[in-house]
Design a protein around this motif. Structure first.
Motif, PDB file in Angstrom:
ATOM      1  N   ASP A 498     -49.618 -84.258 -20.461  1.00 20.28           N
ATOM      2  CA  ASP A 498     -49.535 -84.557 -19.021  1.00 20.28           C
ATOM      3  C   ASP A 498     -49.704 -86.056 -18.764  1.00 20.28           C
ATOM      4  N   ASP A 499     -50.690 -86.653 -19.442  1.00 19.17           N
ATOM      5  CA  ASP A 499     -50.910 -88.096 -19.259  1.00 19.17           C
ATOM      6  C   ASP A 499     -49.674 -88.887 -19.673  1.00 19.17           C
ATOM      7  N   ALA A 500     -49.091 -88.501 -20.800  1.00 21.36           N
ATOM      8  CA  ALA A 500     -47.925 -89.241 -21.302  1.00 21.36           C
ATOM      9  C   ALA A 500     -46.778 -89.162 -20.300  1.00 21.36           C
ATOM     10  N   MET A 501     -46.543 -87.976 -19.737  1.00 20.05           N
ATOM     11  CA  MET A 501     -45.396 -87.829 -18.834  1.00 20.05           C
ATOM     12  C   MET A 501     -45.660 -88.468 -17.472  1.00 20.05           C
ATOM     13  N   ARG A 502     -46.916 -88.451 -17.063  1.00 17.46           N
ATOM     14  CA  ARG A 502     -47.239 -89.178 -15.838  1.00 17.46           C
ATOM     15  C   ARG A 502     -47.056 -90.673 -16.066  1.00 17.46           C
ATOM     16  N   GLY A 503     -47.435 -91.121 -17.265  1.00 15.16           N
ATOM     17  CA  GLY A 503     -47.242 -92.529 -17.613  1.00 15.16           C
ATOM     18  C   GLY A 503     -45.767 -92.916 -17.588  1.00 15.16           C
ATOM     19  N   PHE A 504     -44.914 -91.967 -17.904  1.00 19.69           N
ATOM     20  CA  PHE A 504     -43.468 -92.207 -17.886  1.00 19.69           C
ATOM     21  C   PHE A 504     -42.957 -92.319 -16.447  1.00 19.69           C
ATOM     22  N   GLY A 505     -43.698 -91.708 -15.521  1.00 17.92           N
ATOM     23  CA  GLY A 505     -43.285 -91.792 -14.114  1.00 17.92           C
ATOM     24  C   GLY A 505     -43.140 -90.450 -13.425  1.00 17.92           C
ATOM     25  N   MET A 506     -43.364 -89.345 -14.169  1.00 17.56           N
ATOM     26  CA  MET A 506     -43.317 -88.033 -13.514  1.00 17.56           C
ATOM     27  C   MET A 506     -44.519 -87.916 -12.580  1.00 17.56           C
ATOM     28  N   PRO A 507     -44.338 -87.259 -11.435  1.00 15.28           N
ATOM     29  CA  PRO A 507     -45.491 -87.108 -10.542  1.00 15.28           C
ATOM     30  C   PRO A 507     -46.586 -86.251 -11.184  1.00 15.28           C
ATOM     31  N   MET A 508     -46.179 -85.340 -12.054  1.00 16.62           N
ATOM     32  CA  MET A 508     -47.140 -84.478 -12.745  1.00 16.62           C
ATOM     33  C   MET A 508     -46.624 -84.176 -14.133  1.00 16.62           C
ATOM     34  N   GLY A 509     -47.554 -83.888 -15.051  1.00 20.05           N
ATOM     35  CA  GLY A 509     -47.131 -83.444 -16.371  1.00 20.05           C
ATOM     36  C   GLY A 509     -46.797 -81.967 -16.346  1.00 20.05           C
ATOM     37  N   PRO A 510     -46.195 -81.432 -17.431  1.00 22.80           N
ATOM     38  CA  PRO A 510     -45.726 -80.042 -17.409  1.00 22.80           C
ATOM     39  C   PRO A 510     -46.839 -79.011 -17.255  1.00 22.80           C
ATOM     40  N   TYR A 511     -48.046 -79.302 -17.742  1.00 25.17           N
ATOM     41  CA  TYR A 511     -49.095 -78.277 -17.680  1.00 25.17           C
ATOM     42  C   TYR A 511     -49.811 -78.265 -16.335  1.00 25.17           C
ATOM     43  N   GLU A 512     -50.090 -79.435 -15.789  1.00 27.61           N
ATOM     44  CA  GLU A 512     -50.705 -79.434 -14.442  1.00 27.61           C
ATOM     45  C   GLU A 512     -49.736 -78.818 -13.452  1.00 27.61           C
ATOM     46  N   LEU A 513     -48.446 -79.063 -13.663  1.00 29.28           N
ATOM     47  CA  LEU A 513     -47.453 -78.515 -12.750  1.00 29.28           C
ATOM     48  C   LEU A 513     -47.420 -76.984 -12.831  1.00 29.28           C
ATOM     49  N   GLN A 514     -47.488 -76.452 -14.058  1.00 27.10           N
ATOM     50  CA  GLN A 514     -47.509 -74.989 -14.198  1.00 27.10           C
ATOM     51  C   GLN A 514     -48.737 -74.407 -13.527  1.00 27.10           C
ATOM     52  N   ASP A 515     -49.877 -75.096 -13.672  1.00 24.53           N
ATOM     53  CA  ASP A 515     -51.096 -74.606 -13.016  1.00 24.53           C
ATOM     54  C   ASP A 515     -50.934 -74.603 -11.508  1.00 24.53           C
ATOM     55  N   LEU A 516     -50.222 -75.588 -10.999  1.00 25.28           N
ATOM     56  CA  LEU A 516     -50.022 -75.682  -9.557  1.00 25.28           C
ATOM     57  C   LEU A 516     -49.100 -74.567  -9.057  1.00 25.28           C
ATOM     58  N   THR A 517     -47.987 -74.336  -9.765  1.00 25.16           N
ATOM     59  CA  THR A 517     -47.014 -73.360  -9.262  1.00 25.16           C
ATOM     60  C   THR A 517     -47.317 -71.942  -9.729  1.00 25.16           C
ATOM     61  N   GLY A 518     -48.195 -71.792 -10.712  1.00 24.17           N
ATOM     62  CA  GLY A 518     -48.535 -70.458 -11.201  1.00 24.17           C
ATOM     63  C   GLY A 518     -47.794 -70.153 -12.497  1.00 24.17           C
ATOM     64  N   LEU A 519     -48.503 -69.513 -13.433  1.00 27.11           N
ATOM     65  CA  LEU A 519     -47.925 -69.277 -14.758  1.00 27.11           C
ATOM     66  C   LEU A 519     -47.077 -68.010 -14.831  1.00 27.11           C
ATOM     67  N   GLN A 520     -47.157 -67.174 -13.780  1.00 29.56           N
ATOM     68  CA  GLN A 520     -46.515 -65.852 -13.889  1.00 29.56           C
ATOM     69  C   GLN A 520     -45.001 -65.920 -13.970  1.00 29.56           C
ATOM     70  N   ILE A 521     -44.387 -66.827 -13.187  1.00 27.31           N
ATOM     71  CA  ILE A 521     -42.920 -66.823 -13.127  1.00 27.31           C
ATOM     72  C   ILE A 521     -42.327 -67.130 -14.502  1.00 27.31           C
ATOM     73  N   SER A 522     -42.884 -68.148 -15.169  1.00 25.25           N
ATOM     74  CA  SER A 522     -42.302 -68.462 -16.484  1.00 25.25           C
ATOM     75  C   SER A 522     -42.666 -67.381 -17.509  1.00 25.25           C
ATOM     76  N   TRP A 523     -43.805 -66.733 -17.298  1.00 22.71           N
ATOM     77  CA  TRP A 523     -44.175 -65.624 -18.184  1.00 22.71           C
ATOM     78  C   TRP A 523     -43.138 -64.505 -18.052  1.00 22.71           C
ATOM     79  N   ALA A 524     -42.843 -64.156 -16.807  1.00 21.69           N
ATOM     80  CA  ALA A 524     -41.844 -63.109 -16.565  1.00 21.69           C
ATOM     81  C   ALA A 524     -40.497 -63.510 -17.164  1.00 21.69           C
ATOM     82  N   ASN A 525     -40.198 -64.775 -17.066  1.00 21.73           N
ATOM     83  CA  ASN A 525     -38.947 -65.267 -17.618  1.00 21.73           C
ATOM     84  C   ASN A 525     -38.875 -65.145 -19.124  1.00 21.73           C
ATOM     85  N   ARG A 526     -39.969 -65.498 -19.766  1.00 22.71           N
ATOM     86  CA  ARG A 526     -39.967 -65.406 -21.233  1.00 22.71           C
ATOM     87  C   ARG A 526     -39.810 -63.958 -21.669  1.00 22.71           C
ATOM     88  N   LYS A 527     -40.439 -63.058 -20.901  1.00 18.23           N
ATOM     89  CA  LYS A 527     -40.291 -61.631 -21.239  1.00 18.23           C
ATOM     90  C   LYS A 527     -38.832 -61.209 -21.077  1.00 18.23           C
TER      91      LYS A 527
END
Ligand code: NAI
Length: 677
Positions: A498-527
């Motif tokens: 997350d720190d690396a991607m924020r350093g690149f300029g993303m507003p959030m890294g991939p894990y903080e973003l998943q925590d914000l939007t909820g992990l269920q949707i991508s879980w359902a997708n992987r299934k």
């Protein structure tokens, strides 16, 4: 005589007309013409010179097509200095959008008049630049340092009345600019000394330091807001004769900067994106009333956006209670608009009266377009379109907001396939700029054009996408997340990524973003994807294990991180780090250290690779479509121009090298795009 600037003497007044369509940009011919006009007005011993523009606007900026070429004489700052220093008083009679070089021209004149509604600004910051012809030096001398900083560091536009209130205009008029200016010069006040000869009023000692801190935080890696602050600081501390050359030098330097190129790429891409080849010859159909089916999170946002753009909306839900709840959601969004000052009470009433919420499809019988946003379930969606088709006209457009389901399946069995389309909004639907416009093999050009026109009316950036799992944006997101998970296994922590991607300029890294939007949707997708996933593809199940442990993100106070109640700040959690280490150990992986640069290179490589595949497969027509999807739907830093532009900036060889590493580290897991082989 210049072909784009003409001078007419009316009595003792010189009328200087700029006529350089479409926006009277200050190209070399305009610059030459203005110099000649200064000389002519002086030779005629004119009482005043009035500069105005033909067409829909006063000068709206510099000539961006001259960028990338060596600057050609005469240079704009010299032309404007000639105007300011002329023995004849100059009057700018402005209308339309007086931006950048246009605003600078007005500031070089002795008097500034504006038609009601004229808008002013220095938008250079949005193209990664500072003004190049004295704008940052004259503006603080005209309206004060604080207001100048506000305008130049944000690119925000203000209207004539606001500029007048700041002391930046001599007159706001109704009607014809030339008539108003002639009337003004009939009783000409004595001109003050030119702006370049004045000093701006002093500001508090710590003004620039505190602004710098504030802007650094807000700009998230973009440098031009700080450059503009610096330029205004020169105006506040140096004489014009020193500040102006510094501004000019910085302007020329920035024209060649990576950030300015990226921002210009985004700017031009936004103009090109609405004209895909697939739509050539299509014309938008008339849309007055829109049916939105499903009044949940997305449906309510879509309904509100449509109402706000002036459409009538019928919101259809499963039963009357759900319809009432849907209406309440939309009304909540309207109330939010009032609270933020975006919607007047009158308009709110109008929006509410343009909305019907019902559980009966009869309410949408006369709608021209239906947008379905019900549960992500094929059977439910098919049912909805059966009902829509039986109640609506045969040529009414049918659109689905599905995130992942193949629209061809959703519309199976419905008549007139030329009217099918995907309109994929992003959450929150009334705020996010991106609209993926999904073309089915059967979609007609007119229906596509209607999709683009709707996007425009909703003030969104419409991007054409073909059909694939996740369309353009979510498909790239999946690849990005997959590689992030591989990096977790191979040695990183969520925080490091997350720190690396924020350093690149993303507003959030991939894990903080998943925590914000909820992990269920991508879980359902992987299934959902499990049955078609290649058996030898590397699969990381940490996200699944977190969901099984009911760690769904912020809403359950734990996910990839843990949260203290009432606070959104992520804290590293030993549970997750242990889990990652256990999983890596079980897979026989020796975890290694990665630098932030290596993390960025790898994540960017998969993003670029997926984007390239998407273009190769014809899902997106051009690289620029991919870039705009990421910028407007996923917070990709605009000043990096999107992943595909970034690839061309750092060089395809560097991307290839990173992608080769990625592919080696996770065999059988990545298909390489042709251009990365
Ligand atoms: P949601 O669960 O908030 O809303 C769905 C709504 O549809 C509910 O209000 C439900 O009562 C209604 N509904 C269900 N069956 C219905 C039927 N037969 N007739 C009428 N109404 C019915 O779901 P959400 O998040 O709004 O998603 C809706 C669609 O939008 C899904 O296809 C989803 O994949 C897609 N989408 C979701 C995004 C998101 O971030 N949540 C982003 C982009 C698309």
């Amino acid at each position: 005589m210049s072909s784009v600037v003409s001078v007419e003497l009316r009595g003792d007044i010189a009328l200087v007309e700029i006529n350089n369509p479409p926006v009277n940009a200050t190209g070399v011919a305009v610059r030459l013409g203005l110099l000649e006009a200064v000389a002519k007005a002086e030779a005629a011993n004119a009482k005043a010179a009035i500069v105005y523009c033909a067409g829909r606007t006063f000068v709206a900026g510099g000539d961006i097509s001259e960028f990338g070429k060596p600057p050609q004489e005469p240079h704009l700052p010299d032309v404007y200095q000639n105007i300011e220093d002329s023995s004849v008083p100059w009057v700018a009679a402005t209308h339309g959008t007086t931006l950048g070089g246009g605003f600078e021209l007005a500031m070089a004149c002795d008097f500034r008049l504006a038609q009601t509604g004229t808008r002013f600004g220095l938008p250079e910051v949005n193209l990664g630049l500072v003004p190049g012809a004295g704008g940052s030096q004259r503006l603080p001398r005209l309206i004060g340092v604080e207001a100048a900083v506000e305008l130049a560091t944000t690119g925000q536009l203000i209207d004539a009345q606001q500029l007048f209130d700041l002391g930046g205009l001599d007159l706001v008029f109704e009607g014809d600019p030339v008539e108003a200016a002639l009337e003004f010069v009939a009783d000409l006040p004595t001109p003050l000394s030119g702006l370049s000869k004045r000093s701006p009023a002093p500001v508090a000692d710590d003004f620039f330091a505190s602004k710098r801190a504030e802007i650094t935080k807000r700009a998230k890696g973009q440098t031009s807001p700080l450059d503009n602050l610096r330029a205004i600081e020169w105006a506040a501390t140096l004489p014009f004769s020193q500040g102006q050359p510094k501004e000019r030098a910085l302007h020329l330097e920035l024209r060649d900067s990576a950030q300015s190129k990226a921002l210009r790429h985004a700017f031009f891409s936004e103009r090109a994106v609405s004209k895909p080849k697939a739509m050539e010859g299509g014309a938008p159909l008339d849309i007055t009333k829109i049916a939105v089916v499903g009044g949940g999170l997305m449906g309510a946002g879509i309904a509100f956006a449509c109402l706000n753009a002036g459409y009538d909306v019928a919101l259809i839900e499963r039963d009357q209670d759900a319809a009432n709840a849907g209406r309440e959601r939309v009304e909540g969004l309207i109330a939010g608009g009032i609270k933020r000052g975006k919607i007047s009470q009158d308009k709110a009433e109008k929006l509410k009266s343009s909305l019907i919420a019902a559980d009966d499809y009869a309410a949408c019988a006369d709608a021209d377009l239906a947008i379905e946003a019900v549960f992500e379930d094929l059977g439910v969606k098919q049912q909805v379109f059966q009902s829509l088709a039986s109640h609506m006209r045969e040529d009414a457009i049918l659109a689905t907001n599905t995130s992942y389901i193949d629209p061809t399946q959703i519309f199976e069995g419905i008549t007139n396939p030329s009217r099918f389309i995907g309109l994929h909004f992003f959450s929150p639907a009334h705020i996010m700029k991106l609209l993926e416009i999904v073309q089915l093999p059967s979609t007609s050009k007119d229906v596509l054009a209607t999709g683009f026109d709707l996007g425009k009316q909703l003030r969104k950036v419409g991007v054409l996408s073909g059909i694939c799992d996740g369309f353009i944006g979510n498909r790239i997101l999946s690849a990005y997340r997959r590689q992030a998970d591989y990096l977790l296994m191979d040695g990183c922590t969520p925080k490091q990524i997350d720190d690396a991607m924020r350093g690149f300029g993303m507003p959030m890294g991939p894990y903080e973003l998943q925590d914000l939007t909820g992990l269920q949707i991508s879980w359902a997708n992987r299934k959902r994807q499990a049955p078609t996933r290649a058996p030898d593809e590397r699969y990381v199940r940490i996200g699944d294990l977190l969901c099984e442990a009911e760690r769904f993100g912020q809403r359950s106070a734990k996910g990839w991180y843990k949260y203290v109640e009432g606070d959104r700040k992520p804290h590293e959690d030993g549970f997750v780090t242990n889990l990652i280490e256990q999983e890596a150990k079980a897979a026989g992986i020796e975890r290694q250290l990665f630098t932030n640069q290596e993390i960025v290179d790898r994540l960017m490589a998969v993003m670029i690779n997926e984007g390239a595949l998407i273009v190769e497969e014809g899902i997106a027509e051009r690289d620029l479509d991919v870039d705009l999807v990421k910028i407007h739907g996923y917070g990709f830093p605009r000043w990096r121009g999107g992943p595909m532009h970034y690839a061309s900036e750092i060089g395809i060889d560097r991307v290839k090298a990173a992608m080769t590493d990625v592919a080696k580290q996770s065999p059988n897991s990545w298909r390489l795009a042709e251009r990365l082989k």
